[in-house]
Design an enzyme around this catalytic site. Structure first.
Site, short mmCIF file in Angstrom:
data_model
loop_
_atom_site.label_atom_id
_atom_site.label_comp_id
_atom_site.label_asym_id
_atom_site.label_seq_id
_atom_site.Cartn_x
_atom_site.Cartn_y
_atom_site.Cartn_z
CG PHE A 52 19.76 63.24 57.38
CD1 PHE A 52 20.24 63.60 58.62
CD2 PHE A 52 18.69 63.95 56.85
CE1 PHE A 52 19.65 64.65 59.34
CE2 PHE A 52 18.09 64.98 57.54
CZ PHE A 52 18.58 65.34 58.80
CG LEU A 53 23.30 62.01 51.42
CD1 LEU A 53 23.89 62.59 50.15
CD2 LEU A 53 22.13 61.09 51.11
NE ARG A 54 23.88 54.72 55.51
CZ ARG A 54 23.58 53.44 55.33
NH1 ARG A 54 24.01 52.54 56.21
NH2 ARG A 54 22.86 53.05 54.30
CG LEU B 2 25.29 49.90 69.75
CD1 LEU B 2 24.14 49.01 70.19
CD2 LEU B 2 25.78 50.75 70.92
N GLY C 141 35.97 50.74 68.06
CA GLY C 141 36.94 51.00 67.01
C GLY C 141 37.98 52.00 67.47
N GLY D 200 35.56 59.63 62.91
CA GLY D 200 36.21 60.66 62.11
C GLY D 200 35.41 60.92 60.85
CB CYS E 96 29.80 64.39 58.64
SG CYS E 96 29.43 64.57 56.88
CE LYS F 30 31.23 69.44 57.56
NZ LYS F 30 30.00 70.17 57.91
CE LYS G 58 31.31 55.45 55.76
NZ LYS G 58 29.86 55.54 56.05
#
Length: 434
Positions: free
Chosen positions: A153-155, A251, A254, A258, A261, A264, A326
């Protein structure tokens, strides 16, 4: 967390795949005190990583790789045989979108097949790749050994921080001892460990990303409604954030969602639901809303620079601020900024772009010309379009940029800028949901 060098329960770990997830996992597991070998089929990448050259723009990752190489806890190789004595092997092989939205498991299956004759009988395999429900069980059958689902669960842009400061660790296993072995990888990290069955663990990964996609699509449609009704999305979203049942993240309106992750994983979950006979309409609508958002941004740009949502962009030069999906990353995979750019180019606009994190060679050729100087984006442009929320864009010399443009108009698709400040600098400001 104790100093990893003082650990007494150090494990010998193999990480198969040194992409975004694999490299971050290998470097962080070494930081936690384990002896880690990263394996990849790309010899050039392995050679570069062995020299400490990190190809990913991820804060802190290069430092961790250098630290691991320096004290011998981290090595890289193309030889899967190096994992013959591993106690845990973590699969981080890419699973891109395949036909009809299914996950393409060819590389994953090839890695599993190669491992079947290498690993010791006591080795536990952990599946960190994002895979369809049932893959962990199938892998366990092929390898004839305990296999655990352990999704990441990596950003992007926060991957190192997220690995070392997780909000949850999910372990899906049938074999309790195998689950314990995988849980030991994270000893010392202050996070709840959720133990469940492999199917629930695999689905949790897809469910989390799909929910975030739904949330972003929701706020984007809400922003459009605000424009129609004369409301302000900033105030509406803030009122929502103060409700703990809703939460504060995702919230902000934008140009769409995309990256590597969400697109797909939403496709894969929709395919899984369809195969199971479940009508996942809310997710399908979120995907449709995301495509609509790209078109809505183009219509807003048309109106801003021509005075009409149907005005022609043919031959007009537009400057784009940001092409990464981002801020904080150099990743342009399925970037909404590039999706909007492609539609603007199809409409005849001539595009020049600037992104502080993206190399010009990484951008889609023929769609937008990337430059290294932000003033070149503004020079003689019919308007500027801010597409990625890089914080440094707030501090640009907007008066200078206004002087350079042919028409000082800015469409801020992230609501990043102070409207009053850029207006005082000479720009006509267009935001979302305002």
């Amino acid at each position: 967390m104790s100093d990893p060098k003082e650990r007494r329960d150090r494990l010998t770990v193999g990480v198969v795949g040194t992409g975004y997830v694999g490299l971050t996992s290998a470097a962080c597991l070494a930081r936690l005190g384990h002896q880690v070998t990263g394996v990849d089929i790309d010899a050039a990448k392995v050679a570069a990583l062995s020299r400490g050259e990190v190809p990913i723009a991820e804060p802190g990752l290069d430092t961790l790789v250098a630290e691991g190489l320096g004290d011998g806890r981290l090595t890289f190789t193309t030889d899967l045989g190096a994992l013959s004595r591993a106690e845990v092997v973590v699969l981080c092989v890419p699973t891109p979108t395949g036909p009809e939205g299914t996950a393409d498991l060819r590389a994953f299956d090839a890695a599993v097949d190669s491992l079947s004759t290498i690993l010791t009988p006591s080795c536990v395999v952990a599946v960190k790749s994002t895979v369809p429900v049932g893959t962990t069980a199938r892998t366990e059958h092929v390898l004839n050994r305990p296999t655990v689902s352990n999704p990441e669960f990596l950003r992007e842009g926060h991957a190192v921080y997220d690995f070392l400061n997780p909000d949850r660790i999910v372990i899906g296993a049938v074999d309790a001892d195998a689950a314990d072995r995988v849980a030991a990888l994270y000893d010392g990290l202050p996070a709840p460990v959720l133990r469940t069955d492999p199917a629930s663990s695999e689905l949790a990964k897809y469910a989390s990303n799909a929910f975030l996609a739904v949330k972003v699509s929701y706020v984007n449609v809400l922003a459009e409604l605000c424009e129609r009704l004369g409301a302000d999305i900033a105030d509406v979203a803030q009122a929502m954030r103060l409700d703990p049942r809703i939460g504060s993240a995702f919230l902000s309106p934008g140009p769409g969602w995309g990256g590597s992750c969400l697109p797909k994983d939403t496709r894969a979950l929709l395919h899984t639901a369809a195969e199971a006979g479940v009508d996942f309409a809310v997710l399908a609508d979120a995907v449709a809303a995301n495509h609509h958002q790209h078109e809505r941004i183009v219509a807003k740009v048309r109106e801003a620079v021509t005075g009409s949502a149907d005005g022609t962009l043919d031959g007009l030069r537009l400057g784009l601020l940001g092409v990464a999906f981002k801020a904080g990353t150099d990743d342009v995979r399925e970037s909404p900024a590039l999706a909007v750019a492609a539609r603007l180019a199809e409409a005849g606009a001539v595009l020049t772009g600037y992104d502080p994190g993206v190399n010009r060679n990484d951008c889609a050729a023929g769609v937008v010309q990337l430059v290294d100087d932000v003033t070149l984006v503004a020079k003689d442009a019919a308007g500027l379009v801010l597409l990625t929320e890089w914080p440094e864009f707030r501090d640009l010399d907007w008066a200078q940029l206004a002087d350079l443009t042919d028409r000082a108009t800015i469409v801020d698709t992230r609501n990043l800028l102070d409207p009053e400040a850029v207006t005082r600098a000479g720009f006509a400001y267009w935001g979302l949901g305002r």
